[in-house]
Design a protein around this motif. Structure first.
Motif, short mmCIF file in Angstrom:
data_model
loop_
_atom_site.label_atom_id
_atom_site.label_comp_id
_atom_site.label_asym_id
_atom_site.label_seq_id
_atom_site.Cartn_x
_atom_site.Cartn_y
_atom_site.Cartn_z
N SER A 90 8.69 13.39 13.37
CA SER A 90 9.12 14.36 12.36
C SER A 90 8.09 15.45 12.10
O SER A 90 8.41 16.50 11.53
N GLY A 91 6.85 15.21 12.50
CA GLY A 91 5.78 16.16 12.21
C GLY A 91 5.33 16.15 10.76
O GLY A 91 4.56 17.01 10.34
N THR A 92 5.80 15.17 10.01
CA THR A 92 5.46 15.10 8.59
C THR A 92 4.04 14.59 8.39
O THR A 92 3.63 13.61 9.02
N VAL A 93 3.30 15.26 7.51
CA VAL A 93 1.95 14.83 7.14
C VAL A 93 1.92 14.70 5.62
O VAL A 93 2.24 15.65 4.90
N ARG A 94 1.56 13.54 5.13
CA ARG A 94 1.51 13.30 3.69
C ARG A 94 0.08 12.90 3.27
O ARG A 94 -0.52 12.04 3.91
N PHE A 95 -0.39 13.50 2.20
CA PHE A 95 -1.63 13.06 1.56
C PHE A 95 -1.25 12.29 0.31
O PHE A 95 -0.42 12.75 -0.48
N ILE A 96 -1.83 11.12 0.16
CA ILE A 96 -1.41 10.20 -0.91
C ILE A 96 -2.61 9.79 -1.75
O ILE A 96 -3.58 9.23 -1.23
N ASP A 97 -2.54 10.09 -3.04
CA ASP A 97 -3.54 9.60 -3.99
C ASP A 97 -3.00 8.33 -4.63
O ASP A 97 -1.88 8.32 -5.17
N GLY A 98 -3.80 7.27 -4.57
CA GLY A 98 -3.35 6.01 -5.13
C GLY A 98 -4.27 5.52 -6.22
O GLY A 98 -5.49 5.68 -6.14
N LYS A 99 -3.68 4.93 -7.26
CA LYS A 99 -4.44 4.26 -8.31
C LYS A 99 -4.01 2.80 -8.29
O LYS A 99 -2.82 2.50 -8.39
N HIS A 100 -4.97 1.90 -8.18
CA HIS A 100 -4.69 0.50 -7.97
C HIS A 100 -5.28 -0.33 -9.12
O HIS A 100 -6.49 -0.25 -9.39
N MET A 101 -4.42 -1.08 -9.78
CA MET A 101 -4.87 -1.96 -10.86
C MET A 101 -5.28 -3.28 -10.25
O MET A 101 -4.45 -4.16 -9.96
N LEU A 102 -6.57 -3.42 -10.00
CA LEU A 102 -7.07 -4.54 -9.22
C LEU A 102 -6.94 -5.86 -9.96
O LEU A 102 -6.91 -6.92 -9.32
N ASN A 103 -6.84 -5.84 -11.27
CA ASN A 103 -6.64 -7.09 -12.02
C ASN A 103 -5.22 -7.64 -11.83
O ASN A 103 -4.97 -8.82 -12.01
N LYS A 104 -4.28 -6.76 -11.42
CA LYS A 104 -2.91 -7.19 -11.19
C LYS A 104 -2.66 -7.64 -9.75
O LYS A 104 -1.66 -8.30 -9.46
N LYS A 105 -3.52 -7.23 -8.84
CA LYS A 105 -3.43 -7.72 -7.45
C LYS A 105 -4.85 -7.95 -6.94
O LYS A 105 -5.36 -7.19 -6.11
N PRO A 106 -5.46 -9.02 -7.40
CA PRO A 106 -6.86 -9.28 -7.06
C PRO A 106 -7.10 -9.50 -5.57
O PRO A 106 -8.21 -9.26 -5.09
N ASP A 107 -6.09 -9.95 -4.84
CA ASP A 107 -6.24 -10.10 -3.38
C ASP A 107 -5.66 -8.89 -2.64
O ASP A 107 -5.45 -8.93 -1.44
N LEU A 108 -5.40 -7.80 -3.40
CA LEU A 108 -4.95 -6.51 -2.86
C LEU A 108 -3.53 -6.52 -2.32
O LEU A 108 -3.09 -5.59 -1.67
N VAL A 109 -2.77 -7.56 -2.62
CA VAL A 109 -1.39 -7.59 -2.19
C VAL A 109 -0.57 -8.45 -3.14
O VAL A 109 -1.05 -9.47 -3.62
N ILE A 110 0.64 -7.98 -3.46
CA ILE A 110 1.60 -8.78 -4.23
C ILE A 110 2.72 -9.14 -3.28
O ILE A 110 3.39 -8.26 -2.73
N ARG A 111 2.93 -10.42 -3.05
CA ARG A 111 3.94 -10.86 -2.07
C ARG A 111 5.31 -10.97 -2.73
O ARG A 111 5.42 -11.18 -3.92
#
Length: 321
Positions: free
Chosen positions: A300-321
């Motif tokens: 597609s030629g699409t380029v996206r820049f993504i700013d992320g804010k991560h609440m680390l206390n809600k996903k301490p292992d960096l993933v919610i399954r």
């Protein structure tokens, strides 16, 4: 490939960046790499794809995580080749320097070069200079061609090159042309990508670096409309034999874009670990962490820049399954 994979891959690179950035400037590159790899593995298990690592952390007996041939994904979805560098720039993070990235590239099964872990001579440019470079041409000739393509004087051109003893002669040749130089300690994937963005101030990448990183850079530049050429540089008979084993018969030939990444589709994702010209590094405050990523798709030629804010206390292992 499913277009939704783009955002799934960003989740993976974000997790690797958040985990490894804790080690910035602490002088322990092994711990930083391990943190990135473990976080990347955990999130990969949730991604809907049938992936096979073709560029990873080494062979199975050399790397217990993300080794070449390993299967990634949750077993559902498209079958893809995976090129991965959980932490592109381990020394960068250890020293607190610029341009460390967490990086993933995928393409349809069979479309990525199975690049052996050895040196590769490279030349990379952004869209303006596509078709104007030749890795076999003299340095001065390539720099003049890039300057003309970008409507610049040659002394306005900036060349990114790894600061290595093996590059001393090339650096002198560059200086003789009047072009400017950005010496980089590590991280030539970031430098190759930077050639496609005017704001980074980098016009061309030259010199030799890792062959696996060359394939990662090729996927990014395919998405961005740029170009990279490479030539494998085996240092001994063992490395030459490995090229043949991996299906690369003529090790002297120039590897062009279609050799490094074939097909019409590929996805590249990267998250900044430390600050760079293109992406900001990870920031922490209290229980939150912020990231900046780029994700792009060739089809597609699409380029996206993504700013992320991560609440680390809600996903301490960096993933919610």
């Amino acid at each position: 490939m499913e277009r939704s994979l783009s955002m799934e891959l960003v989740r993976v690179t974000e997790a690797a960046a958040l985990a490894s950035a804790r080690w910035m400037g602490r002088g322990n590159k092994e711990a930083a790499d391990q943190a990135a790899t473990e976080a990347m593995r955990d999130v990969f298990d949730t991604v809907p794809m049938k992936g096979t690592v073709v560029i990873g952390e080494g062979e199975m007996d050399e790397a217990p995580m993300l080794y070449i041939g390993e299967k990634l994904g949750n077993g559902y979805g498209p079958r893809v080749d995976v090129a991965v560098d959980p932490l592109e720039g381990t020394n960068i993070v250890a020293n607190g320097d610029w341009n460390a990235l967490a990086v993933i590239a995928i393409a349809d099964n069979g479309d990525l070069l199975h690049a052996p872990d050895m040196y590769m001579e490279k030349i990379a440019v952004g869209p303006d200079a596509v078709g104007k470079i030749d890795i076999n041409a003299p340095v001065a000739e390539n720099l003049k061609a890039v300057a003309k393509a970008k409507n610049k004087d040659i002394d306005d051109i900036v060349v990114a090159i790894l600061k290595r003893k093996r590059h001393e002669k090339m650096i002198e040749e560059i200086r003789e042309t009047g072009a400017r130089i950005k010496l980089i300690q590590d991280g030539d994937v970031a430098a190759a990508i930077n050639t496609a963005f005017d704001d980074t101030g980098v016009d061309i990448l030259l010199g030799s670096g890792g062959a696996p990183e060359g394939v990662l850079a090729a996927v990014a530049l395919k998405c961005l409309g740029g170009e990279i050429q490479g030539k494998l540089l085996p240092q001994n008979e063992e490395e030459a034999a490995r090229c043949e084993k991996m299906g690369i018969g003529d090790i002297t030939r120039v590897l062009k874009m279609e050799d490094l990444v074939g097909g019409d589709d590929a996805i590249f994702a990267a998250t900044g670990v430390t600050d760079g010209e293109l992406l900001k590094g990870v920031r922490y405050k209290g229980t939150a962490g912020t990231t900046q990523s780029v994700v792009m798709r060739a089809k597609s030629g699409t380029v996206r820049f993504i700013d992320g804010k991560h609440m680390l206390n809600k996903k301490p292992d960096l993933v919610i399954r």
